[in-house]
Each structure stands twice: as C-alpha cells, then as structure tokens.
Write a protein that holds these residues in place. Structure first.
Motif, PDB file in Angstrom:
ATOM      1  N   THR A  35       0.831  -1.196   0.000  1.00  0.00           N
ATOM      2  CA  THR A  35       0.000   0.000   0.000  1.00  0.00           C
ATOM      3  C   THR A  35       0.867   1.249   0.000  1.00  0.00           C
ATOM      4  OG1 THR A  35      -1.705  -1.157   1.227  1.00  0.00           O
ATOM      5  CG2 THR A  35      -1.812   1.221   1.264  1.00  0.00           C
ATOM      6  N   ASP A  36       1.935   1.257   0.803  1.00  0.00           N
ATOM      7  CA  ASP A  36       2.797   2.421   0.916  1.00  0.00           C
ATOM      8  C   ASP A  36       3.541   2.706  -0.375  1.00  0.00           C
ATOM      9  OD1 ASP A  36       3.774   1.933   4.385  1.00  0.00           O
ATOM     10  OD2 ASP A  36       1.974   2.768   3.502  1.00  0.00           O
ATOM     11  N   GLY A  38       2.345   2.973  -3.181  1.00  0.00           N
ATOM     12  CA  GLY A  38       1.519   3.831  -4.006  1.00  0.00           C
ATOM     13  C   GLY A  38       1.808   5.286  -3.732  1.00  0.00           C
ATOM     14  N   ALA A  39       0.891   5.942  -3.079  1.00  0.00           N
ATOM     15  CA  ALA A  39       1.023   7.369  -2.812  1.00  0.00           C
ATOM     16  C   ALA A  39       1.305   7.608  -1.334  1.00  0.00           C
ATOM     17  CB  ALA A  39      -0.271   8.071  -3.208  1.00  0.00           C
ATOM     18  N   ASP A  41       1.027   9.204   2.396  1.00  0.00           N
ATOM     19  CA  ASP A  41      -0.154   9.557   3.182  1.00  0.00           C
ATOM     20  C   ASP A  41      -0.180  11.021   3.589  1.00  0.00           C
ATOM     21  OD1 ASP A  41      -1.125   6.994   3.033  1.00  0.00           O
ATOM     22  OD2 ASP A  41      -0.310   6.381   4.969  1.00  0.00           O
ATOM     23  N   HIS A  59       4.357   8.982  -9.622  1.00  0.00           N
ATOM     24  CA  HIS A  59       2.998   8.600  -9.228  1.00  0.00           C
ATOM     25  C   HIS A  59       2.039   8.763 -10.403  1.00  0.00           C
ATOM     26  CE1 HIS A  59       4.361   8.445  -5.078  1.00  0.00           C
ATOM     27  NE2 HIS A  59       4.963   9.597  -5.284  1.00  0.00           N
ATOM     28  N   THR A  88      -6.773   8.838  -0.327  1.00  0.00           N
ATOM     29  CA  THR A  88      -6.956   8.476  -1.728  1.00  0.00           C
ATOM     30  C   THR A  88      -5.686   7.853  -2.276  1.00  0.00           C
ATOM     31  OG1 THR A  88      -6.204  10.592  -2.644  1.00  0.00           O
ATOM     32  CG2 THR A  88      -8.551  10.425  -2.070  1.00  0.00           C
ATOM     33  N   ASP A  89      -5.786   7.322  -3.482  1.00  0.00           N
ATOM     34  CA  ASP A  89      -4.633   6.709  -4.141  1.00  0.00           C
ATOM     35  C   ASP A  89      -3.750   7.749  -4.826  1.00  0.00           C
ATOM     36  OD1 ASP A  89      -5.418   4.193  -3.344  1.00  0.00           O
ATOM     37  OD2 ASP A  89      -6.597   3.836  -5.151  1.00  0.00           O
ATOM     38  N   ASP A 141     -10.813  10.064  -8.534  1.00  0.00           N
ATOM     39  CA  ASP A 141     -11.351   8.740  -8.874  1.00  0.00           C
ATOM     40  C   ASP A 141     -11.480   8.560 -10.397  1.00  0.00           C
ATOM     41  OD1 ASP A 141     -11.475   8.085  -6.223  1.00  0.00           O
ATOM     42  OD2 ASP A 141     -13.629   8.451  -6.020  1.00  0.00           O
ATOM     43  N   ALA A 144      -7.792   7.736 -11.364  1.00  0.00           N
ATOM     44  CA  ALA A 144      -7.025   6.753 -10.588  1.00  0.00           C
ATOM     45  C   ALA A 144      -7.202   5.361 -11.143  1.00  0.00           C
ATOM     46  CB  ALA A 144      -7.442   6.794  -9.123  1.00  0.00           C
TER      47      ALA A 144
END
Length: 144
Positions: A35-36, A38-39, A41, A59, A88-89, A141, A144
C-alpha cells in the motif's frame, strides 16, 4: 470554522490510528508495504521544478496544490488536501507560490489556491479557488 478543522484533524488521526493498528496486527507487514508503495499519506512539499517533475513521473495521479501561507482560502483548503493525501490513491503535492514563483508561473498560477491534477504525467484538470472534498475526490477517482 475551527471546530470543523478540529473535527477533520481528529477524523484523520483516528484513521491513521486504525491503519497503524491494522499494520501491527497484520504480521509481516507485506500488505502495508504494498500500500505504501503507491502514494504517500501526507502532502509532499515541492522544492522546485525538478522535484515536481519527479513526483509527477513517480505517481500515476498527482494533485498539486499551489498555495500561499497568507491566503485565507488556501488555509481553508488545507484540511481537505491533507485528507485527500491520507485517504486516496493520489499523491498530493504542495507548491508554495511565494517560495517558488518561477514554478508557479510555469504552472500557470494566476490566483491561489490553484489545484492542478496530473494523470500519467500530464495535466488533466485545473481548478482555482476553494473546492469541496467531494469534487476533488471525484476528479481523483476519474483518473485513478
């Protein structure tokens, strides 16, 4: 308005706490690491044109918030920008237009806040002024 900011911050803290607890309970952390990848936090403070270019290339979807510390609407938008980074992503980048005037001109900033959404390295949307969270989430969204 400070009550709204406090509520938003508390909501973000609670979400971060839940995420941390899930990681700790998850064992080896491989899911959290995926998960990390990706983008981030948190919003990324941009240090110049090359740095922004690197973030946009790294990204898939990047929301760039062009702001000024003295700008009231920018301050109103800040909790929303932080929440979008956390939830969000998309990667969220922040450009201080006073510190990076040349970059702000290159981005076509004529008023603050200006938000530029990048998808696959290309600018796909530009918004000027305070935007509500739903509008920004919808745009993210979409790409993404």
């Amino acid at each position: 308005m400070s009550d709204t900011l406090d509520e938003e911050r508390e909501r973000i803290r609670e979400q971060k706490k839940r995420e941390l607890m899930n990681r700790l309970e998850g064992g080896d952390g491989s899911e959290a690491a995926a998960t990390d990848a990706g983008a981030p936090d948190e919003p990324i403070p941009i240090e110049g044109g090359d740095h922004l270019e690197s973030v946009v290339e790294t990204h898939g979807v990047v929301l760039v918030d062009c702001y000024a510390d003295w700008c009231g609407p920018c301050q109103m938008l800040e909790p929303t920008v932080e929440a979008l980074a956390a939830e969000t992503d998309a990667a969220v980048a922040k450009v201080d237009v006073d510190a990076h005037q040349t970059l702000a001109r290159q981005l076509g900033v004529q008023g603050v806040p200006t938000l530029v959404l990048y998808a696959d390295g290309e600018p796909v949307e530009r918004l000027v002024g305070v935007q509500d969270r739903g509008t920004l989430e919808g745009l993210i969204d979409q790409f993404a």
